[in-house]
Design an enzyme around this catalytic site. Structure first.
Site, PDB file in Angstrom:
ATOM      1  N   ILE A   1     -91.543 -13.717 -14.922  1.00  0.00           N
ATOM      2  CA  ILE A   1     -90.675 -13.983 -13.783  1.00  0.00           C
ATOM      3  C   ILE A   1     -89.763 -15.116 -14.245  1.00  0.00           C
ATOM      4  CG2 ILE A   1     -92.450 -15.487 -12.740  1.00  0.00           C
ATOM      5  CD1 ILE A   1     -91.224 -14.875 -10.016  1.00  0.00           C
ATOM      6  N   SER A   2     -88.466 -14.893 -14.134  1.00  0.00           N
ATOM      7  CA  SER A   2     -87.501 -15.810 -14.732  1.00  0.00           C
ATOM      8  C   SER A   2     -87.561 -17.200 -14.120  1.00  0.00           C
ATOM      9  CB  SER A   2     -86.081 -15.253 -14.586  1.00  0.00           C
ATOM     10  OG  SER A   2     -85.909 -14.096 -15.363  1.00  0.00           O
ATOM     11  N   GLN A   3     -87.157 -18.169 -14.914  1.00  0.00           N
ATOM     12  CA  GLN A   3     -86.965 -19.536 -14.437  1.00  0.00           C
ATOM     13  C   GLN A   3     -85.980 -19.509 -13.257  1.00  0.00           C
ATOM     14  OE1 GLN A   3     -85.170 -21.878 -17.488  1.00  0.00           O
ATOM     15  NE2 GLN A   3     -85.066 -23.749 -16.253  1.00  0.00           N
TER      16      GLN A   3
END
Length: 217
Positions: free
Chosen positions: A63-65
């Site tokens: 899950i992206s920053q």
């Protein structure tokens, strides 16, 4: 899961962190403030959800920053009602931010466990894409093209020509481009054959895979 005042307070703090890092688009910041990121992580990692860091999820993905989600969303310049194609639904967090921004989202994911997870979380949050597909992101969704905007959430080694074909004239595509060394790239379609490319800094994403045997649905 519960979205408590504590969680909302952490999101408010996260928004301030993103502002300090240069995110200015009020639509993006408002969407980040509304989407409960802790819903997308295992409950044991609840305290981690509002740190500005990426986090591993199923299928060797992440899950992206939050900064990356906000940065890509800002570059997209998405307006309410626009048709946006997202390549790589993943956990669905970026998808929900875009839906909160008022776009008509068409999203595609090639990993079945992530497709199933995001489908459930969309229902839980009542944030529904216009269309959710299981299939090969390299092919896009020609049935629904052209799109006002296209967002790619995995690194493409080369310029994805099939996706460029599905972008409206005047439209914007945002993607990480490259293999070992990746560059956040914004592409503006000026005409049938003219595309303007802007390079906007180094980045690091999981690679974009291609050539699924499965068809899209």
């Amino acid at each position: 899961m519960v979205d408590s005042y504590k969680h909302k307070g952490r999101r408010a703090f996260l928004v301030e962190v993103l502002k300090e890092k240069g995110i200015e688009d009020p639509k993006v910041l408002e969407a980040i403030s509304k989407v409960p990121r802790h819903f997308f992580l295992p409950s044991a990692f609840d305290d981690f959800a509002y740190k500005d860091e990426a986090f591993p999820i199923a299928a060797n993905q992440t899950i992206s920053q939050p900064f990356t989600v906000a940065f890509q969303s800002s570059l997209l310049e998405a307006k309410p009602g626009e048709a946006v194609l997202e390549i790589g639904t993943g956990s669905g967090y970026q998808s929900c931010v875009l839906i909160e921004m008022g776009v008509n989202l068409y999203t595609i994911e090639r990993q079945k466990d992530l497709f199933d997870f995001s489908k459930q979380i969309f229902k839980k949050l009542r944030l529904t894409p216009k269309h959710q597909s299981f299939g090969d992101g390299y092919k896009g969704l020609p049935l629904f093209a052209p799109f006002d905007k296209i967002l790619v959430t995995a690194a493409s080694a080369t310029m994805p020509k099939e996706l460029l074909k599905q972008l409206k004239i005047g439209g914007i595509m945002v993607l990480p481009l490259g293999e070992e060394e990746q560059m956040m790239t914004k592409i503006i379609r000026k005409s049938e054959k003219e595309f303007v490319k802007q390079e906007l800094g180094d980045c690091k994403f999981v690679p974009m895979l291609r050539d699924r045997e499965d068809g899209q649905n």
